[in-house]
Motif scaffolding. Sequence first.
Motif, short mmCIF file in Angstrom:
data_model
loop_
_atom_site.label_atom_id
_atom_site.label_comp_id
_atom_site.label_asym_id
_atom_site.label_seq_id
_atom_site.Cartn_x
_atom_site.Cartn_y
_atom_site.Cartn_z
N ASN A 61 15.54 8.58 -36.45
CA ASN A 61 15.17 9.47 -37.55
C ASN A 61 16.38 9.94 -38.34
O ASN A 61 16.31 10.08 -39.57
N LEU A 94 15.29 10.37 -32.04
CA LEU A 94 16.13 11.24 -32.86
C LEU A 94 17.21 10.44 -33.57
O LEU A 94 17.49 10.67 -34.76
N THR A 129 15.87 10.78 -27.37
CA THR A 129 17.17 10.59 -28.04
C THR A 129 17.16 9.35 -28.93
O THR A 129 17.75 9.35 -30.01
#
Length: 290
Positions: free
Chosen positions: A93, A90, A87
Amino acid sequence: MGVVTAIAIAALAFANLREVYNSQKDFVVGLLASLAAVCFTKAFSRTRETHAVELIREDRPGPGLVADALDGLVRKRLDRKGVFEATALLHRNLEAAQDRLSEYYYAQAQHLEFYKHAPILRVVIADLDKVLGNIVRLQFGIGQLTGDRHGYSIAAKERHMLISILRDLRESVNRKDATYEALRTSGEHIVSPEAWDVFAVLSGDMLKAELALDSLLCEHIRFPPEESLRSVVGYLDAALKRAKEFRDAIGEPNCPMVFHIMMADLSSAIDALRQIDLPDAFTGSQTPAR
């Protein structure tokens, strides 16, 4: 069931048990004591398990020994499975993708034809923001983010004011685009290349202000709102100056009426933004629920 079976066997073999008892009293007493201890342990363990299950099912709000122990166990399990790392990656990103798209938007904003493609790019940026907001709520829910580490919020009153200003600003951007189309297709050579350069800067400043103001109303506010709002005012101030330079360059009589309305809208937006009280409008953290 085991107790019933034991009683039945005892009843059937009572005579034999009596003989054993008479000959081996210590053995029988010890055996019965052991049996009682086993039964008591079983009953006590079952009571403890039942009580623990009841505490878990109650799911009482707030801190508690059981809740804290369960939360710690869940966090350890999630950590072992790599959920926290995934997480966090993510999240990083998504922020990087949002930054790259915003940089591309700003780089293209001064191209006169960019207004045709800007709306769809803003939709993509908004969609990324929604996904980022979902990730932040997920991280908050699993205990990976706490306190003020997950963004900023704007008070409801000031938020409604910003929504109204953004709506008017978008109308002003539409009038800017209409001005460009009117002057481009008029067939009269009233706009010099230098004047078009000024208009391109004007267009870029307005589009940047629109995106920056939109970021204050998004799902996840990443940067201090007062700084973003100052950037919006700075862009609009610069846009209004470029608009006056463009008007003087081509002559006021050659400016379409929609251009004059656009200038009035810009001036009104700047005044409205400066009326927002920043210290009262902005807080330090944003709750993940929406």
